[in-house]
Design a protein around this motif. Structure first.
Motif, mmCIF file in Angstrom:
data_model
loop_
_atom_site.group_PDB
_atom_site.id
_atom_site.type_symbol
_atom_site.label_atom_id
_atom_site.label_comp_id
_atom_site.label_asym_id
_atom_site.label_seq_id
_atom_site.Cartn_x
_atom_site.Cartn_y
_atom_site.Cartn_z
ATOM 1 N N THR A 105 0.847 -1.191 0.000
ATOM 2 C CA THR A 105 0.000 0.000 0.000
ATOM 3 C C THR A 105 0.882 1.241 0.000
ATOM 4 O OG1 THR A 105 -0.094 0.256 2.408
ATOM 5 C CG2 THR A 105 -1.706 -1.244 1.407
ATOM 6 N N ASP A 106 0.266 2.382 -0.157
ATOM 7 C CA ASP A 106 1.009 3.649 -0.123
ATOM 8 C C ASP A 106 1.640 3.891 1.243
ATOM 9 O OD1 ASP A 106 0.328 4.166 -2.752
ATOM 10 O OD2 ASP A 106 -1.418 5.390 -2.225
ATOM 11 N N ARG A 107 1.124 3.258 2.272
ATOM 12 C CA ARG A 107 1.668 3.438 3.626
ATOM 13 C C ARG A 107 2.925 2.626 3.866
ATOM 14 N NH1 ARG A 107 -3.709 1.853 6.503
ATOM 15 N NH2 ARG A 107 -3.301 0.285 4.951
ATOM 16 N N ASP A 108 3.184 1.636 3.012
ATOM 17 C CA ASP A 108 4.371 0.793 3.194
ATOM 18 C C ASP A 108 5.636 1.538 2.792
ATOM 19 O OD1 ASP A 108 3.186 -1.629 4.147
ATOM 20 O OD2 ASP A 108 2.430 -1.988 2.121
ATOM 21 N N THR A 109 6.737 1.178 3.450
ATOM 22 C CA THR A 109 8.032 1.758 3.098
ATOM 23 C C THR A 109 8.519 1.145 1.787
ATOM 24 O OG1 THR A 109 9.162 0.085 4.425
ATOM 25 C CG2 THR A 109 8.665 2.191 5.503
#
Length: 138
Positions: A105-109
């Motif tokens: 997801t966009d939240r993952d590094t």
């Protein structure tokens, strides 16, 4: 959790990068603590010995993922040490960073996103190998 830590997964060290609060830790302290709480002497090899993880020579396909920002990473297999083993390490990953049902997801590094790609490639290759083996077997 404390009982499991003494039985199979002793915390074999903590660092500033650990997800656990910093505290002074020694193997002597861990042994004394486990003996006083549970009358059990911990072993860093307990999990391997209990389930035979210490002999990976017969493994055909095993994928291990590790987040380096994880208290258990110090006890993890961090590099491929047998032909059937693949290891994916995430520098910024924590415990179960790669087990999202949505990911990446966009939240993952960035490294977790790359890990998802790598995991997909490895599993895809293995599925193709199994399919090919099945066709040769018929």
């Amino acid at each position: 959790w404390e009982y499991i830590s003494c039985q199979l997964l002793p915390q074999t060290g903590l660092s500033d990068a650990s997800m656990f609060p910093p505290r002074k830790w020694t193997w002597e302290w861990e042994t004394e603590h486990c003996m006083s709480r549970f009358d059990w002497k911990p072993s860093p090899q307990a999990l391997e010995q209990e389930f035979g993880f210490d002999d990976r020579s017969k493994v055909t396909r095993l994928l291990l993922t590790n987040g380096k920002v994880d208290g258990w990473s110090i006890a993890s297999v961090m590099q491929e040490d047998a032909p059937g083993i693949r290891v994916v390490n995430m520098v910024n990953g924590a415990h179960h960073s790669d087990l999202s049902h949505q990911g990446p997801t966009d939240r993952d590094t960035w490294d977790v996103k790359e890990a998802f790609k790598c995991i997909s490639m490895i599993l895809g290759d293995w599925l193709n190998e199994v399919r090919a083996e099945g066709k040769r077997g018929h």
